[in-house]
Design a protein around this motif. Sequence first.
Motif, PDB file in Angstrom:
ATOM      1  N   ARG A  40       0.834  -1.208   0.000  1.00  0.00           N
ATOM      2  CA  ARG A  40       0.000   0.000   0.000  1.00  0.00           C
ATOM      3  C   ARG A  40       0.869   1.260   0.000  1.00  0.00           C
ATOM      4  O   ARG A  40       0.555   2.247  -0.663  1.00  0.00           O
ATOM      5  CB  ARG A  40      -0.940  -0.027   1.203  1.00  0.00           C
ATOM      6  CG  ARG A  40      -1.986  -1.144   1.098  1.00  0.00           C
ATOM      7  CD  ARG A  40      -3.074  -1.052   2.145  1.00  0.00           C
ATOM      8  NE  ARG A  40      -4.110  -2.042   1.853  1.00  0.00           N
ATOM      9  CZ  ARG A  40      -4.291  -3.181   2.527  1.00  0.00           C
ATOM     10  NH1 ARG A  40      -3.493  -3.464   3.558  1.00  0.00           N
ATOM     11  NH2 ARG A  40      -5.241  -4.029   2.181  1.00  0.00           N
ATOM     12  N   TRP A  83       2.306   1.700  -3.573  1.00  0.00           N
ATOM     13  CA  TRP A  83       1.313   2.305  -4.467  1.00  0.00           C
ATOM     14  C   TRP A  83       1.109   3.780  -4.129  1.00  0.00           C
ATOM     15  O   TRP A  83       0.990   4.613  -5.022  1.00  0.00           O
ATOM     16  CB  TRP A  83       0.003   1.532  -4.363  1.00  0.00           C
ATOM     17  CG  TRP A  83      -0.309   0.665  -5.551  1.00  0.00           C
ATOM     18  CD1 TRP A  83      -1.190   0.938  -6.545  1.00  0.00           C
ATOM     19  CD2 TRP A  83       0.264  -0.621  -5.870  1.00  0.00           C
ATOM     20  NE1 TRP A  83      -1.224  -0.088  -7.457  1.00  0.00           N
ATOM     21  CE2 TRP A  83      -0.334  -1.061  -7.074  1.00  0.00           C
ATOM     22  CE3 TRP A  83       1.212  -1.434  -5.250  1.00  0.00           C
ATOM     23  CZ2 TRP A  83      -0.018  -2.278  -7.660  1.00  0.00           C
ATOM     24  CZ3 TRP A  83       1.530  -2.655  -5.840  1.00  0.00           C
ATOM     25  CH2 TRP A  83       0.936  -3.067  -7.024  1.00  0.00           C
ATOM     26  N   GLN A  84       1.086   4.088  -2.838  1.00  0.00           N
ATOM     27  CA  GLN A  84       0.892   5.473  -2.419  1.00  0.00           C
ATOM     28  C   GLN A  84       2.008   6.372  -2.947  1.00  0.00           C
ATOM     29  O   GLN A  84       1.765   7.531  -3.312  1.00  0.00           O
ATOM     30  CB  GLN A  84       0.839   5.541  -0.887  1.00  0.00           C
ATOM     31  CG  GLN A  84       0.504   6.917  -0.335  1.00  0.00           C
ATOM     32  CD  GLN A  84       0.396   6.915   1.176  1.00  0.00           C
ATOM     33  OE1 GLN A  84       0.685   5.918   1.832  1.00  0.00           O
ATOM     34  NE2 GLN A  84      -0.014   8.040   1.755  1.00  0.00           N
ATOM     35  N   ALA A 142      -0.370  -6.193 -11.735  1.00  0.00           N
ATOM     36  CA  ALA A 142      -0.817  -4.873 -11.302  1.00  0.00           C
ATOM     37  C   ALA A 142       0.360  -3.901 -11.222  1.00  0.00           C
ATOM     38  O   ALA A 142       0.231  -2.716 -11.577  1.00  0.00           O
ATOM     39  CB  ALA A 142      -1.514  -4.981  -9.946  1.00  0.00           C
ATOM     40  N   ASP A 185      -6.964  -7.581  -5.204  1.00  0.00           N
ATOM     41  CA  ASP A 185      -7.968  -8.055  -4.253  1.00  0.00           C
ATOM     42  C   ASP A 185      -7.321  -9.058  -3.306  1.00  0.00           C
ATOM     43  O   ASP A 185      -6.997 -10.182  -3.704  1.00  0.00           O
ATOM     44  CB  ASP A 185      -9.123  -8.712  -5.016  1.00  0.00           C
ATOM     45  CG  ASP A 185     -10.218  -9.244  -4.095  1.00  0.00           C
ATOM     46  OD1 ASP A 185     -10.220  -8.875  -2.905  1.00  0.00           O
ATOM     47  OD2 ASP A 185     -11.059 -10.028  -4.581  1.00  0.00           O
ATOM     48  N   ARG A 200      -1.285   6.284  -6.123  1.00  0.00           N
ATOM     49  CA  ARG A 200      -2.374   5.352  -6.391  1.00  0.00           C
ATOM     50  C   ARG A 200      -2.721   4.557  -5.138  1.00  0.00           C
ATOM     51  O   ARG A 200      -2.018   4.614  -4.149  1.00  0.00           O
ATOM     52  CB  ARG A 200      -1.963   4.392  -7.525  1.00  0.00           C
ATOM     53  CG  ARG A 200      -1.779   5.082  -8.869  1.00  0.00           C
ATOM     54  CD  ARG A 200      -1.022   4.180  -9.837  1.00  0.00           C
ATOM     55  NE  ARG A 200      -0.956   4.734 -11.180  1.00  0.00           N
ATOM     56  CZ  ARG A 200      -0.089   5.651 -11.566  1.00  0.00           C
ATOM     57  NH1 ARG A 200       0.784   6.148 -10.685  1.00  0.00           N
ATOM     58  NH2 ARG A 200      -0.077   6.105 -12.797  1.00  0.00           N
ATOM     59  N   ARG A 201      -3.824   3.786  -5.237  1.00  0.00           N
ATOM     60  CA  ARG A 201      -4.267   2.929  -4.142  1.00  0.00           C
ATOM     61  C   ARG A 201      -4.096   1.466  -4.529  1.00  0.00           C
ATOM     62  O   ARG A 201      -4.631   1.017  -5.543  1.00  0.00           O
ATOM     63  CB  ARG A 201      -5.738   3.192  -3.785  1.00  0.00           C
ATOM     64  CG  ARG A 201      -6.014   4.528  -3.130  1.00  0.00           C
ATOM     65  CD  ARG A 201      -7.496   4.647  -2.768  1.00  0.00           C
ATOM     66  NE  ARG A 201      -7.873   3.732  -1.690  1.00  0.00           N
ATOM     67  CZ  ARG A 201      -8.587   2.619  -1.854  1.00  0.00           C
ATOM     68  NH1 ARG A 201      -8.992   2.244  -3.055  1.00  0.00           N
ATOM     69  NH2 ARG A 201      -8.899   1.866  -0.807  1.00  0.00           N
ATOM     70  N   GLU A 219       1.479   2.871 -16.798  1.00  0.00           N
ATOM     71  CA  GLU A 219       0.738   4.113 -16.584  1.00  0.00           C
ATOM     72  C   GLU A 219       1.686   5.275 -16.306  1.00  0.00           C
ATOM     73  O   GLU A 219       1.380   6.427 -16.636  1.00  0.00           O
ATOM     74  CB  GLU A 219      -0.233   3.946 -15.414  1.00  0.00           C
ATOM     75  CG  GLU A 219      -1.411   3.031 -15.710  1.00  0.00           C
ATOM     76  CD  GLU A 219      -2.264   2.737 -14.483  1.00  0.00           C
ATOM     77  OE1 GLU A 219      -3.322   2.111 -14.633  1.00  0.00           O
ATOM     78  OE2 GLU A 219      -1.847   3.133 -13.363  1.00  0.00           O
ATOM     79  N   ASP A 235      -5.385  -1.162  -3.236  1.00  0.00           N
ATOM     80  CA  ASP A 235      -6.622  -1.937  -3.213  1.00  0.00           C
ATOM     81  C   ASP A 235      -7.511  -1.680  -4.429  1.00  0.00           C
ATOM     82  O   ASP A 235      -8.497  -2.390  -4.631  1.00  0.00           O
ATOM     83  CB  ASP A 235      -7.379  -1.662  -1.911  1.00  0.00           C
ATOM     84  CG  ASP A 235      -6.590  -2.136  -0.697  1.00  0.00           C
ATOM     85  OD1 ASP A 235      -6.522  -3.355  -0.476  1.00  0.00           O
ATOM     86  OD2 ASP A 235      -5.997  -1.285   0.012  1.00  0.00           O
ATOM     87  N   ASP A 236      -7.183  -0.673  -5.230  1.00  0.00           N
ATOM     88  CA  ASP A 236      -7.879  -0.480  -6.497  1.00  0.00           C
ATOM     89  C   ASP A 236      -7.355  -1.428  -7.579  1.00  0.00           C
ATOM     90  O   ASP A 236      -7.985  -1.582  -8.630  1.00  0.00           O
ATOM     91  CB  ASP A 236      -7.721   0.963  -6.987  1.00  0.00           C
ATOM     92  CG  ASP A 236      -8.462   1.963  -6.107  1.00  0.00           C
ATOM     93  OD1 ASP A 236      -9.417   1.546  -5.419  1.00  0.00           O
ATOM     94  OD2 ASP A 236      -8.078   3.147  -6.105  1.00  0.00           O
ATOM     95  N   TYR A 237      -6.212  -2.046  -7.312  1.00  0.00           N
ATOM     96  CA  TYR A 237      -5.553  -2.884  -8.307  1.00  0.00           C
ATOM     97  C   TYR A 237      -5.544  -4.365  -7.932  1.00  0.00           C
ATOM     98  O   TYR A 237      -5.486  -5.226  -8.811  1.00  0.00           O
ATOM     99  CB  TYR A 237      -4.094  -2.438  -8.482  1.00  0.00           C
ATOM    100  CG  TYR A 237      -3.908  -1.129  -9.196  1.00  0.00           C
ATOM    101  CD1 TYR A 237      -3.375  -1.074 -10.483  1.00  0.00           C
ATOM    102  CD2 TYR A 237      -4.231   0.076  -8.585  1.00  0.00           C
ATOM    103  CE1 TYR A 237      -3.189   0.127 -11.137  1.00  0.00           C
ATOM    104  CE2 TYR A 237      -4.054   1.289  -9.220  1.00  0.00           C
ATOM    105  CZ  TYR A 237      -3.534   1.315 -10.502  1.00  0.00           C
ATOM    106  OH  TYR A 237      -3.346   2.510 -11.151  1.00  0.00           O
TER     107      TYR A 237
END
Length: 514
Positions: free
Chosen positions: A81, A84-85, A243, A96, A89-90, A250, A92-94
């Motif tokens: 996390r 990603w931060q 991910a 599960d 980004r998050r 991106e 948990d959006d990428y």
Amino acid sequence: MLTRVDPHTDLETGSDTRPPAIVIGAGFGGLAAAMRLGAKGYRVTVIDRLDMVGGRASSITKAGHRFDLGPTIVTVPQVFRELWQATGRRFDDYVDLTALDPFYEIRWPDGSHFTASGSTEAMRAEVERLSPGDLKGYDRFLKDSERRYAFGFEDLGRRSMHKLWDLIKVLPTFGMLRADRSVLSHAKRRVRDKRLQMALSFHPLFIGGDPMHVTSMYILVSYLEKQFGVHYAQGGAGAIALAMARVIQEQGGRLMLDTEVSEITTDGDRVSGVRLADGDTLRAGLVVSNADAGHTYLKTLKCKKKRWTDRRLKSRTRWSMGLFVWYFGTKGTSDMWPGAGHHTILNGPRYEGLLNDIFIKGKLADDMSLYVHRPSVTDPSVAPDGDDTFYALSPVPHLGHKDPVNWAQEAESYRQKVQAVLEEQLLPGLGDHLTAQHILTPADFETRYLSPFGSAFSIEPRILQSAWFRPHNISEEIEGLYLVGAGTHPGAGLPGVIASAEVLGSLVPEAVAR
């Protein structure tokens, strides 16, 4: 969908004025490094010799069974996390994540068992059931574990240890925490029951270490599991890798798969880029190697080395054990074997004797202990409807011992022994339901992952091969070269590998556009 780049692409052309950086290896360490570099403003190209991202976390599919080849659990989700931060980004959006409860079950030949979970009271009840007299010692062990986690992971494990002074400053704390003791010897000081000694000391095997010799700092894993839980990524660990690759693209980064780096090139005392196996070169003033640290220094960095010489790596370095992993699918078994959960550990008749055979003698023993993974109870995507996907993992000697195992001759007979153990202790009638199969041995680790001596986790995390003594995240051999991954500081395992990229991020300056 991943976009792949032609290996002949010139990194120096185009309208993108960000300075180029090259990452060798698309394992978790390399992908995390690329994300960190992209966030710092670099134009990143990730190169990997495999045809998919993930490195050891890649997968193969046979007859509808997806065999995830590497890590099976996520133990410290916040490191992902935070990664990603750092990119805005998050996580948990990428991805599960599913929390597992219980974490795993340990079984012994006498029929006894121990179920590990995140509940302190449930764990204390398990200890009391097996050995009531060891409950106070277990409570002390948990406190020991928490102290070592705070110091060993949150402090040392998340900052660079490339300066000798950094080591000297923490030596008193190492002494106070008795880092000179092994994980097993520390467990023996807290509990008397041999089954509990095993249950509290086997965790270094997850990162390639011998519990009889690895520093007791690694009892931190017991606290880490309890505090943060054990999780499974839907789609397997490979879903996390995909991910990460998506984030890199991106950010404007690029992936070059099916492409092998043969050399890290230099210009004087600075890195200048890489040479590919086909002879082409790519230029960059910043190169990060996520290849095994031993392979990086033995094979791809061909200049004269000051510290990580061939002699040191070949004759003075202790390597992690190897792995024999049998991946197999079963037909019509989803309602069978209710006692076989997501993770089960089957102990053989010996613990210390088997460890000695694996790590010291280099002997392939007739008995074994197995780590059994049944992801289909949590993730339906790994198998056809009504079927199951498994793997059974057995720690075995690496190939650097005298008279190494000839796996071309031994693999099938050893697989049959593994099957016999499974049928006797966990999966009766297994042979009647087998479908697709796949095997990885230390020989495959050597060829597929370029792991020296087929070691599964690179350099063993003994005390004199940890922190400052381990290959640094910033290379002392050549300017502009950095290392991440299991063979570098802080070490193997998903939290350690992701943390190595965090350390990298603290060492590399912000990019300045040209």
